[in-house]
Enzyme design. Sequence first.
Site, PDB file in Angstrom:
ATOM      1  N   ASP A 189       0.865  -1.171   0.000  1.00  9.91           N
ATOM      2  CA  ASP A 189       0.000   0.000   0.000  1.00  9.91           C
ATOM      3  C   ASP A 189       0.905   1.225   0.000  1.00  9.91           C
ATOM      4  OD1 ASP A 189      -2.961   0.320   0.076  1.00  9.91           O
ATOM      5  OD2 ASP A 189      -2.436   1.788   1.602  1.00  9.91           O
ATOM      6  N   GLY A 228       0.169   6.117 -12.121  1.00 11.39           N
ATOM      7  CA  GLY A 228      -0.291   6.863 -10.955  1.00 11.39           C
ATOM      8  C   GLY A 228       0.223   8.292 -10.954  1.00 11.39           C
TER       9      GLY A 228
END
Length: 196
Positions: free
Chosen positions: A69, A146
């Site tokens: 994460d 991203g």
Amino acid sequence: MATDMKIMFVTNNMNKVIEANEIVKSFGIELIPIDVKKIEIQSDSLREIAIYAAKHAYEVIRKPVVVEDSGLFIDALNGFPGPYSSYVYRTIGLKGILKLMEGVRNRNARFIAIVALAISDSEIYVFEGITEGYIANEIRGDKGFGYDPIFIPSNHSKTFAEMDRSEKNMYSHRGKAFRALGEWVYANRDRLIFSQ
């Protein structure tokens, strides 16, 4: 080095799989993407989110499993988007972040990655990678994914999206976290049982 340790990796982001495997292969590890629902709790802590997700994934597959994460923390926005980076990317995107940063002089930011390895119900190991940097004034580069086109690591002039994968891996938060995982797994390989 031949990859003799295979570890399940809970993600459907093949960019993460490719980046991570480029790093861990030197430790004899191959990360195998697995389609298990990643349970993400609401928390301001990436560490808590990753540990919970790894624990849940281990309960489902009963084999060593890795969860990663990460988040982008922008100083001028009080750490936003942080643990909510994925949601913010999907909703306002890069242009939305740059709009929030219009006229802001302090562009300091950091990427943080947390990699959690669950090897039993009670044994979960956590590896962290942090890359300091700043937010670019515009979207630059077509590599990576991203937030890569707006993040410039400290002491560099290129965004992550302007670097090829091997260059990005030298500096990135994910590179640091997976390198730490690789070193730990390699050092403990004799007592670990991985899928062969």
